[in-house]
Design an enzyme around this catalytic site. Sequence first.
Site, PDB file in Angstrom:
ATOM      1  N   GLU A 127       0.829  -1.204   0.000  1.00  0.00           N
ATOM      2  CA  GLU A 127       0.000   0.000   0.000  1.00  0.00           C
ATOM      3  C   GLU A 127       0.870   1.265   0.000  1.00  0.00           C
ATOM      4  OE1 GLU A 127      -3.837  -0.689   2.185  1.00  0.00           O
ATOM      5  OE2 GLU A 127      -3.303   1.201   3.119  1.00  0.00           O
TER       6      GLU A 127
ATOM      7  N   HIS B 175       7.499 -26.613   0.509  1.00  0.00           N
ATOM      8  CA  HIS B 175       6.805 -27.710  -0.162  1.00  0.00           C
ATOM      9  C   HIS B 175       5.709 -27.209  -1.080  1.00  0.00           C
ATOM     10  CE1 HIS B 175       8.982 -30.654   2.277  1.00  0.00           C
ATOM     11  NE2 HIS B 175       8.974 -29.679   3.174  1.00  0.00           N
TER      12      HIS B 175
ATOM     13  N   LYS C  80     -13.166   2.289  -1.476  1.00  0.00           N
ATOM     14  CA  LYS C  80     -14.082   2.667  -0.384  1.00  0.00           C
ATOM     15  C   LYS C  80     -15.203   3.541  -0.939  1.00  0.00           C
ATOM     16  CE  LYS C  80     -10.982   2.682   3.692  1.00  0.00           C
ATOM     17  NZ  LYS C  80     -10.490   3.421   4.844  1.00  0.00           N
TER      18      LYS C  80
HETATM   19  O1  PA5 Z   1      -3.262   1.778   5.881  1.00  0.00           O
HETATM   20  C1  PA5 Z   1      -4.374   2.292   5.795  1.00  0.00           C
HETATM   21  O2  PA5 Z   1      -4.544   3.500   5.917  1.00  0.00           O
HETATM   22  C2  PA5 Z   1      -5.602   1.437   5.557  1.00  0.00           C
HETATM   23  O3  PA5 Z   1      -5.326   0.106   5.366  1.00  0.00           O
HETATM   24  C3  PA5 Z   1      -6.526   1.566   6.766  1.00  0.00           C
HETATM   25  O4  PA5 Z   1      -5.878   1.073   7.913  1.00  0.00           O
HETATM   26  C4  PA5 Z   1      -7.828   0.797   6.560  1.00  0.00           C
HETATM   27  O5  PA5 Z   1      -8.419   1.143   5.342  1.00  0.00           O
HETATM   28  C5  PA5 Z   1      -8.789   1.079   7.703  1.00  0.00           C
HETATM   29  O6  PA5 Z   1      -9.029   2.463   7.796  1.00  0.00           O
HETATM   30  P1  PA5 Z   1      -9.683   3.104   9.075  1.00  0.00           P
HETATM   31  O7  PA5 Z   1      -8.704   3.029  10.212  1.00  0.00           O
HETATM   32  O8  PA5 Z   1      -9.996   4.518   8.725  1.00  0.00           O
HETATM   33  O9  PA5 Z   1     -10.913   2.305   9.373  1.00  0.00           O
END
Ligand code: PA5
Length: 465
Positions: A291, A320, A434
């Site tokens: 990410e 394996h 989202k």
């Molecule tokens: O790294 C990130 O920002 C995302 O993976 C968030 O952790 C995830 O989308 C959850 O978001 P939130 O904490 O707003 O619920």
Amino acid sequence: MGQNIKFDFNNMMAKFIGSEGFTDDEIFALGDTSKAAFDFFKANRGTGMMGWSELPYNQADVVADMIDTADYVRSNFDNFVVLGIGGSALGPTAAFQALCHLRYNDLPAKKRGVKFFVEDNVDPERMLALLDVVDVKKTMFNVITKSGATSETMSQYLIITKILKEKLGDKYSKNIVATTSAEKGNLIKLAKAEGFKTFFIPDSVGGRFSEMCPVGLFPAAVLGIDIEAMLKGAEYMDKKCESANPFENMALMAALLQFMAMKRGKNISVMMPYADSLKYVADWYCQLWGESLGKAVTLDKKTVNVGQTPVKALGVTDQHSQVQLYTEGPFDKVLTIIGVEKFRGDVEIPEGAEEFPDVNFLCGHTMSELINTERVATEYALTHSKHMNNTIMLPEVNAFTFGQLLMFFQLQTAYCGAMLNIDTFNQPGVEEGKNATYALFNRNGYEKKKEELDSAPAKSDKYII
Ligand code: PA5
């Protein structure tokens, strides 16, 4: 080795894997790039979305509050459930697996604390299964969402609060701890209105960098994990990475090598711990690396579509399944192995089967010797077939080394993002998904997105068999 974790990159070098590897000169030639990344991080740490770098230093009060609240949870509840997803779930899961008994929930009550669950997904079968095994009245739910808007977490929250209200009436709010932004989003408003205990996620800390704030530390404290030692480990690694010379800064060297590998088209990063306890560190790493570095544009808006696809594997299990590909398949990946010198317990392989030398050779050895020998053997096989690999060694898995390991990966990611000249800390691709969910559910304010989705070409039956 003491309590130090070590980064061994011999098998990334030409000396060991020939022309597939790097020479010292190639590393020196990128001195300006690594220095610029180092300087960028040093100048900007603690600012913008880099608040995570200061978490080892600025949480004394909240740590005390988390430890007190964790004591209260352990004395008054049977279960603790994290409601959250992504960065709000992967860190707590990784810490639980790394630092608790591997069959923790199955231990007799006297030998453990509260049972621990992370809800994570919105698979209805998963929620129903949870509700089959916990008495919600005796369960503390820790709803974790920075935005307070994530569909998965907020739907889990709505389901659980309805059930809690039915069972407990007004007292239901005592069964919820909210971990969220202090100012922004819906959850803080709900928490204030309903009187939930709250912990805050600093605005400058993004989900995937949040394990060392209350997102990860409070669930860990509930499990009895020494969260101060975790933070000390993170601080130790931070201090260890104070040099601008990559040969003296393991996170900077690790970033530089992956950056160089990407330039050679090695767009896959496999993370393979040789310890069940670290299995979910690989999951946590996959989010952090994928990410953070998977980005379409540079900071100056040039289209680049960069990133390495992170893949998780487990040693020896995946010897394996996946390792055949890694030793003989394309030269398009870097394999990072995590080894553990000393396991927290060991099992001897007893004498027996004397008449079968093919089995008997194992006798008298221990399981830790076997797993570590197989790790070395895999490193050899990868190196022999000239595939890039490196190893991170932990002296043992404990709160201090776990803190070091996570800080190492966070620093590596920040440095590598700076080398790629991208925004390491945003996630527009995740936000797009989202927003599309909100639009498809006809959420107010997402009408334009809905129109856009509705105007996409309809799927053709021709392509559905
Ligand atoms: O790294 C990130 O920002 C995302 O993976 C968030 O952790 C995830 O989308 C959850 O978001 P939130 O904490 O707003 O619920």
